[in-house]
Design an enzyme around this catalytic site. Structure first.
Site, PDB file in Angstrom:
ATOM      1  N   ASP A 104      -5.451  -0.951   8.399  1.00  0.00           N
ATOM      2  CA  ASP A 104      -5.784  -2.347   8.706  1.00  0.00           C
ATOM      3  C   ASP A 104      -7.268  -2.476   9.030  1.00  0.00           C
ATOM      4  OD1 ASP A 104      -3.060  -2.700   8.683  1.00  0.00           O
ATOM      5  OD2 ASP A 104      -2.873  -2.603  10.869  1.00  0.00           O
TER       6      ASP A 104
HETATM    7  N1  URA Z   1      -0.009   1.105  11.087  1.00  0.00           N
HETATM    8  C1  URA Z   1      -0.664  -0.004  11.423  1.00  0.00           C
HETATM    9  O1  URA Z   1      -0.132  -0.843  12.116  1.00  0.00           O
HETATM   10  N2  URA Z   1      -1.898  -0.169  11.000  1.00  0.00           N
HETATM   11  C2  URA Z   1      -2.553   0.737  10.240  1.00  0.00           C
HETATM   12  O2  URA Z   1      -3.713   0.525   9.884  1.00  0.00           O
HETATM   13  C3  URA Z   1      -1.838   1.894   9.890  1.00  0.00           C
HETATM   14  C4  URA Z   1      -0.574   2.066  10.324  1.00  0.00           C
END
Ligand code: URA
Length: 230
Positions: A104
């Protein structure tokens, strides 16, 4: 044996069309002799190619790890946003390295890139059972019941069923989470489903590969042999 123009375009030197001019101008040598015709074929394992006197590295499998900083989206092109591709030096972008899965925008840590689509697929697929390890900071304190729920496979707020995972509390508000799949916002949603909303998230390990002391924003090449079992 491969055509010289194919070898050069796959190496990221220039497009097939631009190569015509480059070759005609006598700027390319193969094994010490100038070659002006892109149709000539050479052994990609042994050919020593130069462009303007500098050696050309032929296409090869590259595997890279980036310490992704927060604020970058895992995308090759997202107007108005900074993307992780901006952090990848040009020589690797030209070899076709792309992100393996996603982190993310607000998540930091270990993001892999490769130009080997099959390897990327194997690394992401839950069938390969590669553990991805996250360090999370969250509100509240994880209890034994939360650890148990992760081990069973958490059900997210929208009803999505997750595979069994590991929740390893470190202290109040801090834990490690190990998962084998990569659903959208998975770790954040898993912890939120247990009343433990995430305030900070970082991936610290991907299979046997650890982020270690790689500085934020930096890229390091990795020997793909580390994933031969995958
Ligand atoms: N889980 C999440 O919530 N975000 C990420 O970036 C990776 C795994």
């Amino acid at each position: 044996m491969q055509r010289l123009d194919k070898l050069l375009s796959e190496a990221g030197v220039a497009s097939r069309r631009e190569l015509k001019g480059i070759l005609r101008a006598g700027r390319v040598t193969v094994n010490g002799a100038t070659v002006t015709r892109g149709e000539e074929k050479f052994d990609e394992q042994t050919a020593r190619i130069t462009l303007d006197g500098a050696p050309v590295e032929l296409r090869r499998t590259v595997l890279l790890m980036l310490h992704k900083p927060a604020g970058f989206v895992t995308s090759t092109d997202e107007p108005g946003s900074r993307t992780v591709m901006e952090l990848l030096p040009e020589r690797w972008r030209r070899l076709g390295a792309l992100p393996v899965g996603r982190l993310d925008k607000d998540t930091e840590g270990l993001l892999l890139f490769t130009n080997d689509g099959q390897l990327a697929h194997r690394l992401i697929s839950p069938k390969s059972e590669v553990w991805k390890v996250y360090y999370a900071e969250h509100e509240g304190a994880a209890q034994e019941a939360d650890v148990e729920a992760f081990a069973q496979g958490v059900t997210l707020a929208d009803g999505t069923q997750c595979l069994p995972a590991r929740l390893r509390p470190i202290a109040d508000g801090k834990c490690h989470v190990d998962v084998q799949e990569g659903k959208y916002h998975q770790v954040r949603r898993m912890l939120a489903s247990r009343g433990l909303p995430v305030t900070y998230l970082k991936r610290v390990q991907f299979g046997a590969l650890e982020l270690g002391d790689l500085p934020r924003g930096e890229v390091r090449e990795v020997d793909p042999v580390i994933f031969t079992e995958v």
